[in-house]
Scaffold this active site. Sequence first.
Site, PDB file in Angstrom:
ATOM      1  N   ASN A  50       5.620 -32.452 -18.077  1.00 54.17           N
ATOM      2  CA  ASN A  50       4.326 -33.256 -17.865  1.00 54.17           C
ATOM      3  C   ASN A  50       4.609 -34.871 -17.546  1.00 54.17           C
ATOM      4  O   ASN A  50       5.141 -35.443 -18.710  1.00 54.17           O
ATOM      5  CB  ASN A  50       3.727 -33.233 -19.149  1.00 54.17           C
ATOM      6  CG  ASN A  50       2.376 -33.667 -19.287  1.00 54.17           C
ATOM      7  OD1 ASN A  50       1.916 -34.467 -18.464  1.00 54.17           O
ATOM      8  ND2 ASN A  50       1.591 -33.577 -20.388  1.00 54.17           N
ATOM      9  N   HIS A  77      -8.020 -30.664 -18.354  1.00 48.35           N
ATOM     10  CA  HIS A  77      -7.552 -29.956 -19.498  1.00 48.35           C
ATOM     11  C   HIS A  77      -7.636 -28.542 -19.598  1.00 48.35           C
ATOM     12  O   HIS A  77      -7.617 -27.863 -20.455  1.00 48.35           O
ATOM     13  CB  HIS A  77      -8.451 -30.471 -20.976  1.00 48.35           C
ATOM     14  CG  HIS A  77      -7.953 -31.647 -21.347  1.00 48.35           C
ATOM     15  ND1 HIS A  77      -8.868 -32.557 -21.854  1.00 48.35           N
ATOM     16  CD2 HIS A  77      -6.925 -32.611 -21.351  1.00 48.35           C
ATOM     17  CE1 HIS A  77      -8.333 -33.676 -22.316  1.00 48.35           C
ATOM     18  NE2 HIS A  77      -7.221 -33.698 -22.043  1.00 48.35           N
ATOM     19  N   ILE A  89      -9.575 -31.991 -28.297  1.00 47.93           N
ATOM     20  CA  ILE A  89      -9.718 -33.378 -28.802  1.00 47.93           C
ATOM     21  C   ILE A  89      -8.231 -34.039 -29.016  1.00 47.93           C
ATOM     22  O   ILE A  89      -7.864 -33.897 -30.002  1.00 47.93           O
ATOM     23  CB  ILE A  89     -10.709 -33.400 -30.081  1.00 47.93           C
ATOM     24  CG1 ILE A  89     -11.900 -32.338 -29.970  1.00 47.93           C
ATOM     25  CG2 ILE A  89     -11.167 -34.872 -30.475  1.00 47.93           C
ATOM     26  CD1 ILE A  89     -12.546 -32.132 -30.994  1.00 47.93           C
ATOM     27  N   ARG A  94     -10.709 -44.175 -23.517  1.00 48.89           N
ATOM     28  CA  ARG A  94     -11.934 -44.194 -22.298  1.00 48.89           C
ATOM     29  C   ARG A  94     -13.129 -44.023 -22.936  1.00 48.89           C
ATOM     30  O   ARG A  94     -13.509 -43.429 -23.959  1.00 48.89           O
ATOM     31  CB  ARG A  94     -11.630 -42.749 -21.517  1.00 48.89           C
ATOM     32  CG  ARG A  94     -10.107 -42.849 -20.771  1.00 48.89           C
ATOM     33  CD  ARG A  94      -9.978 -41.459 -20.035  1.00 48.89           C
ATOM     34  NE  ARG A  94      -8.466 -41.003 -20.793  1.00 48.89           N
ATOM     35  CZ  ARG A  94      -8.218 -39.999 -20.538  1.00 48.89           C
ATOM     36  NH1 ARG A  94      -8.829 -39.011 -19.924  1.00 48.89           N
ATOM     37  NH2 ARG A  94      -6.969 -39.726 -20.803  1.00 48.89           N
ATOM     38  N   LYS A 137       7.373 -35.818 -20.279  1.00 46.75           N
ATOM     39  CA  LYS A 137       7.641 -34.865 -21.471  1.00 46.75           C
ATOM     40  C   LYS A 137       8.314 -33.620 -20.978  1.00 46.75           C
ATOM     41  O   LYS A 137       7.637 -32.988 -19.900  1.00 46.75           O
ATOM     42  CB  LYS A 137       6.230 -34.604 -22.113  1.00 46.75           C
ATOM     43  CG  LYS A 137       5.921 -35.259 -23.427  1.00 46.75           C
ATOM     44  CD  LYS A 137       4.810 -34.502 -24.013  1.00 46.75           C
ATOM     45  CE  LYS A 137       3.693 -35.574 -24.257  1.00 46.75           C
ATOM     46  NZ  LYS A 137       2.392 -35.069 -24.731  1.00 46.75           N
ATOM     47  N   GLU A 168      -6.851 -30.143 -33.807  1.00 48.21           N
ATOM     48  CA  GLU A 168      -5.858 -29.322 -34.468  1.00 48.21           C
ATOM     49  C   GLU A 168      -5.526 -29.734 -36.012  1.00 48.21           C
ATOM     50  O   GLU A 168      -5.477 -28.958 -36.908  1.00 48.21           O
ATOM     51  CB  GLU A 168      -4.550 -29.236 -33.984  1.00 48.21           C
ATOM     52  CG  GLU A 168      -4.546 -28.035 -32.676  1.00 48.21           C
ATOM     53  CD  GLU A 168      -3.314 -28.216 -31.889  1.00 48.21           C
ATOM     54  OE1 GLU A 168      -2.241 -28.306 -32.346  1.00 48.21           O
ATOM     55  OE2 GLU A 168      -3.517 -27.985 -30.607  1.00 48.21           O
ATOM     56  N   ARG A 222       2.847 -30.265 -14.519  1.00 45.28           N
ATOM     57  CA  ARG A 222       1.639 -30.284 -14.940  1.00 45.28           C
ATOM     58  C   ARG A 222       1.005 -31.250 -13.886  1.00 45.28           C
ATOM     59  O   ARG A 222       1.340 -32.465 -13.753  1.00 45.28           O
ATOM     60  CB  ARG A 222       1.186 -30.935 -16.373  1.00 45.28           C
ATOM     61  CG  ARG A 222      -0.176 -31.000 -16.692  1.00 45.28           C
ATOM     62  CD  ARG A 222      -0.451 -31.963 -17.773  1.00 45.28           C
ATOM     63  NE  ARG A 222      -1.763 -32.269 -17.944  1.00 45.28           N
ATOM     64  CZ  ARG A 222      -2.377 -33.186 -18.765  1.00 45.28           C
ATOM     65  NH1 ARG A 222      -1.523 -34.175 -19.281  1.00 45.28           N
ATOM     66  NH2 ARG A 222      -3.627 -33.389 -18.860  1.00 45.28           N
ATOM     67  N   GLU A 251      -0.023 -25.811 -23.625  1.00 40.28           N
ATOM     68  CA  GLU A 251      -0.009 -26.164 -22.121  1.00 40.28           C
ATOM     69  C   GLU A 251       1.360 -25.920 -21.621  1.00 40.28           C
ATOM     70  O   GLU A 251       1.443 -25.409 -20.445  1.00 40.28           O
ATOM     71  CB  GLU A 251      -0.660 -27.478 -21.633  1.00 40.28           C
ATOM     72  CG  GLU A 251      -2.070 -27.584 -22.051  1.00 40.28           C
ATOM     73  CD  GLU A 251      -2.606 -29.379 -22.092  1.00 40.28           C
ATOM     74  OE1 GLU A 251      -2.027 -29.673 -23.270  1.00 40.28           O
ATOM     75  OE2 GLU A 251      -3.180 -29.534 -21.688  1.00 40.28           O
TER      76      GLU A 251
HETATM   77  P1  ADP Z   1      -2.571 -36.359 -25.945  1.00 35.48           P
HETATM   78  O1  ADP Z   1      -3.840 -36.489 -25.132  1.00 35.48           O
HETATM   79  O2  ADP Z   1      -1.796 -37.634 -25.372  1.00 35.48           O
HETATM   80  O3  ADP Z   1      -1.725 -35.084 -25.548  1.00 35.48           O
HETATM   81  P2  ADP Z   1      -2.524 -35.297 -28.567  1.00 35.48           P
HETATM   82  O4  ADP Z   1      -3.437 -34.051 -28.228  1.00 35.48           O
HETATM   83  O5  ADP Z   1      -1.214 -35.575 -29.074  1.00 35.48           O
HETATM   84  O6  ADP Z   1      -2.885 -36.447 -27.404  1.00 35.48           O
HETATM   85  O7  ADP Z   1      -3.642 -36.097 -29.810  1.00 35.48           O
HETATM   86  C1  ADP Z   1      -3.242 -37.660 -30.234  1.00 35.48           C
HETATM   87  C2  ADP Z   1      -4.568 -38.043 -31.217  1.00 35.48           C
HETATM   88  O8  ADP Z   1      -4.173 -37.012 -32.331  1.00 35.48           O
HETATM   89  C3  ADP Z   1      -4.256 -39.142 -31.766  1.00 35.48           C
HETATM   90  O9  ADP Z   1      -5.389 -39.817 -31.750  1.00 35.48           O
HETATM   91  C4  ADP Z   1      -3.744 -38.985 -32.943  1.00 35.48           C
HETATM   92  O10 ADP Z   1      -4.041 -39.919 -34.046  1.00 35.48           O
HETATM   93  C5  ADP Z   1      -4.352 -37.791 -33.397  1.00 35.48           C
HETATM   94  N1  ADP Z   1      -3.765 -37.114 -34.810  1.00 35.48           N
HETATM   95  C6  ADP Z   1      -2.912 -36.415 -34.442  1.00 35.48           C
HETATM   96  N2  ADP Z   1      -2.525 -35.900 -35.787  1.00 35.48           N
HETATM   97  C7  ADP Z   1      -3.555 -36.309 -36.637  1.00 35.48           C
HETATM   98  C8  ADP Z   1      -4.059 -36.008 -38.211  1.00 35.48           C
HETATM   99  N3  ADP Z   1      -3.326 -35.380 -38.916  1.00 35.48           N
HETATM  100  N4  ADP Z   1      -5.194 -36.626 -38.351  1.00 35.48           N
HETATM  101  C9  ADP Z   1      -5.843 -37.162 -37.576  1.00 35.48           C
HETATM  102  N5  ADP Z   1      -5.458 -37.454 -36.283  1.00 35.48           N
HETATM  103  C10 ADP Z   1      -4.340 -37.035 -35.725  1.00 35.48           C
END
Ligand code: ADP
Length: 399
Positions: free
Chosen positions: A8, A178, A207, A239, A15, A334, A89, A383
């Site tokens: 990615n 996504h 999310i 965004r 990544k 998650e 990706r 993914e």
């Molecule tokens: P990307 O779209 O870059 O792959 P991710 O799916 O890793 O992003 O999501 C990143 C978001 O997840 C960030 O806003 C981070 O703060 C949030 N996040 C990760 N762990 C937690 C948690 N335990 N509680 C709340 N938000 C979280």
Amino acid sequence: MAKTISINAGSSSLKWQLYNMPQEEVIAKGLIERIGLADGISTVKFNGQTKSETKDIPDHTAAVKILLDDLISMDIIASYDEITGVGHRVVAGGEYFKSSTLVTDQVIQQIEELSMLAPLHNPGAVLGIRAFKELLPDVISIAVFDTAFHTTMPEVAYRYPIANRYYTDYKIRKYGAHGTSHQYVAQEAAKVLEKPLEDLKLITCHIGNGVSVTAVKGGKSVDTSMGLTPLGGTMMGTRSGSIDPGVITYLLECDSNLDTPQKIRKALNRDSGLLGISEKSSDMRDILAGKEEGDEKCRLAYEMYIDRLRKYIAQYFAVLNGADAIVFTAGIGENSSLVRKDIISGMTWFGVDIDPAKNVSGAYGVISTDQARVKTMVIPTDEELVIARDVERFKNPTN
Ligand code: ADP
């Protein structure tokens, strides 16, 4: 043993995850950050250990060379020949790519052409693809598109109500993003529910930093919140999501700092969302901490974020004429039981209801009460695995 690597690549990061296939066993994974800078960072996780090094990483080819050398120096592979497939990706596949595709020179050119649709993503993907082509020229290389899953949307959903010529001349329509994640969690949700995916109506909510909500009917995307670009839909980390299109022309007329498409693009893609409203951070953890400390801007940012998510979920109840389950995934979906609770508790009229005993950190599967007419679920996305599986299909077309 045959190893496949999922990639990615962004403009300044790459990544990766290395698999033994077809066993689907993750051998090692890593992240190369700050590509283009003298103090780039390469991190490798292998055998429960993490190795992180700062290096001069001038470009993507240097990044891929560092990654391959790390694999050898850490005894993860004995030679490059062990890698028999690379999957990349790619965010925007436009109308060209309805499924994963073998990378050829023409495919690279088409992905580049589509950069207008994903300016933050496609150019980085092309750099990653080219770097692997240069260093592993004989290894099968597959592009996996975020938009492919959404190519099943009906025209009524993907067209914008603007003059036909903008679609015919410029292909302006909804493409979504996504898709790999929505497709994966929909399939996994069906397994958890022990029902055929073909019989299910799901609302999948990815999310993370980027956010998208998809209406999935019988395993197919029928509508999704992101649009022509990944800027559309709900509010995200940086965004804006969808706003009145009049805002853009208004800004052009009233703010002399926003006088080019590039500046408007930056304002909406990088300076908006949670960051724009909180003026503190794009990261949900910081927003939650700020809200706890009584920061009013963090509170507003959070409440707007939840409000926009609820509205998209509600739309898709209408698109699907009811749903069997809402599925949460990605970093926030998650990990944040609070976000899940706050979304669901405001829309119980729809038949959703969360069980606090199940909506805990590390939750997997169904988190709704037994009485809930519509289930709420948490399914971690993967993914990288979907990408590795797609590479495998090309290596062994009979699978
Ligand atoms: P990307 O779209 O870059 O792959 P991710 O799916 O890793 O992003 O999501 C990143 C978001 O997840 C960030 O806003 C981070 O703060 C949030 N996040 C990760 N762990 C937690 C948690 N335990 N509680 C709340 N938000 C979280």
